[in-house]
Design a protein around this motif. Structure first.
Motif, PDB file in Angstrom:
ATOM      1  N   LEU A 118       0.674  -1.146   0.225  1.00  0.00           N
ATOM      2  CA  LEU A 118       0.013   0.044   0.309  1.00  0.00           C
ATOM      3  C   LEU A 118       0.816   1.379   0.357  1.00  0.00           C
ATOM      4  O   LEU A 118       1.884   0.979   0.284  1.00  0.00           O
ATOM      5  N   SER A 119      -0.017   2.230  -0.785  1.00  0.00           N
ATOM      6  CA  SER A 119       1.175   3.582  -0.279  1.00  0.00           C
ATOM      7  C   SER A 119      -0.189   4.918  -0.819  1.00  0.00           C
ATOM      8  O   SER A 119      -0.809   4.969  -1.398  1.00  0.00           O
ATOM      9  N   SER A 128       5.124  11.002  -8.327  1.00  0.00           N
ATOM     10  CA  SER A 128       4.146   9.681  -7.250  1.00  0.00           C
ATOM     11  C   SER A 128       3.567   8.774  -7.991  1.00  0.00           C
ATOM     12  O   SER A 128       3.867   7.607  -8.486  1.00  0.00           O
ATOM     13  N   ILE A 129       2.303   9.676  -8.279  1.00  0.00           N
ATOM     14  CA  ILE A 129       1.420   8.717  -8.762  1.00  0.00           C
ATOM     15  C   ILE A 129       2.127   7.758  -9.839  1.00  0.00           C
ATOM     16  O   ILE A 129       1.323   6.712 -10.380  1.00  0.00           O
ATOM     17  N   VAL A 130       2.303   8.794 -10.755  1.00  0.00           N
ATOM     18  CA  VAL A 130       2.671   8.310 -12.057  1.00  0.00           C
ATOM     19  C   VAL A 130       4.309   6.764 -11.834  1.00  0.00           C
ATOM     20  O   VAL A 130       4.193   5.604 -12.983  1.00  0.00           O
ATOM     21  N   LEU A 131       4.927   6.842 -11.042  1.00  0.00           N
ATOM     22  CA  LEU A 131       5.775   6.193 -10.493  1.00  0.00           C
ATOM     23  C   LEU A 131       4.750   4.457  -9.913  1.00  0.00           C
ATOM     24  O   LEU A 131       5.468   3.524 -10.172  1.00  0.00           O
ATOM     25  N   HIS A 132       3.870   5.370  -9.016  1.00  0.00           N
ATOM     26  CA  HIS A 132       3.293   3.733  -8.280  1.00  0.00           C
ATOM     27  C   HIS A 132       2.525   3.275  -9.831  1.00  0.00           C
ATOM     28  O   HIS A 132       2.459   2.126  -9.725  1.00  0.00           O
ATOM     29  N   ARG A 138      -2.677   0.257  -8.237  1.00  0.00           N
ATOM     30  CA  ARG A 138      -4.237   0.754  -8.900  1.00  0.00           C
ATOM     31  C   ARG A 138      -4.525   1.881  -7.160  1.00  0.00           C
ATOM     32  O   ARG A 138      -3.778   1.744  -6.760  1.00  0.00           O
ATOM     33  N   GLU A 139      -5.398   2.415  -8.296  1.00  0.00           N
ATOM     34  CA  GLU A 139      -5.858   3.400  -7.328  1.00  0.00           C
ATOM     35  C   GLU A 139      -6.876   2.659  -6.660  1.00  0.00           C
ATOM     36  O   GLU A 139      -7.687   2.294  -6.864  1.00  0.00           O
ATOM     37  N   LYS A 161      -1.088  -2.897  -4.489  1.00  0.00           N
ATOM     38  CA  LYS A 161      -0.740  -3.308  -5.537  1.00  0.00           C
ATOM     39  C   LYS A 161      -0.158  -4.835  -4.355  1.00  0.00           C
ATOM     40  O   LYS A 161      -0.243  -4.794  -3.345  1.00  0.00           O
ATOM     41  N   GLU A 162      -0.845  -5.731  -5.667  1.00  0.00           N
ATOM     42  CA  GLU A 162      -0.251  -7.365  -5.162  1.00  0.00           C
ATOM     43  C   GLU A 162       0.824  -7.359  -5.463  1.00  0.00           C
ATOM     44  O   GLU A 162       1.165  -7.903  -6.602  1.00  0.00           O
TER      45      GLU A 162
END
Length: 169
Positions: A118-119, A128-132, A138-139, A161-162
């Protein structure tokens, strides 16, 4: 440049990076800088559980950034879930270093049985959103104006993310 496990001697550089974000951005919600002693106590969480790791990037003996996995909640039900974060010095941003740190972190914690990552990203923070999302996060949703810093409300996007063999690489 070298990416390696963080050591106690890295804590001063990590503290400087955290404090930059505390003082100049909303990425951290604290309003007062961290002390070296505070971050040394924080560092101790990385010595006992292999699911909680800290990796640093160093070039020319200067710490450029770090990525870590920390407990999401301190109860056994969340034992296979971690919260991750990555922070870089301003001069290291935009050069792929965050991706290198996350690649190392994810491949390591996957081998130790982490199932869900989680983040939370304080908004706005498109980089940061693009990186994740590049790493398959997923949001999940946005906590709107749930925190307050310097008299202004802050929202955060939460992502998950799993970890699987494919997604850890």
């Amino acid at each position: 440049m070298e990416i390696r496990l963080g050591k106690l001697t890295d804590v001063e550089g990590i503290t400087d990076i955290f404090n930059y974000y505390i003082e100049h951005t909303n990425a951290r919600f604290e309003e007062s800088p961290f002390t070296l002693e505070n971050r040394q106590n924080w560092f101790s969480q990385f010595s006992g559980n292999p699911k909680h790791q800290l990796y640093v990037a160093v070039a020319n003996r200067k710490l450029l950034g770090f990525a870590c996995s920390q407990p999401y909640r301190d109860i056994s039900a969340f034992g296979d879930t971690v919260e991750v974060t990555v922070y870089l010095t301003s001069e290291a941003q935009g050069k792929g270093l965050g991706s290198k740190l996350y690649s190392q972190l994810f491949s390591c914690i996957f081998t130790h049985g982490v199932h869900r990552v989680l983040s939370g990203v304080a908004l706005p923070n498109e980089a940061s959103i693009v990186l994740h999302k590049h790493f398959g996060f997923r949001e999940i949703g946005v906590f709107n104006e749930y925190a307050k810093k310097n008299g202004k409300y802050i929202s955060s996007m939460w992502l998950e993310k799993e970890l699987t063999v494919k997604s850890a690489l």
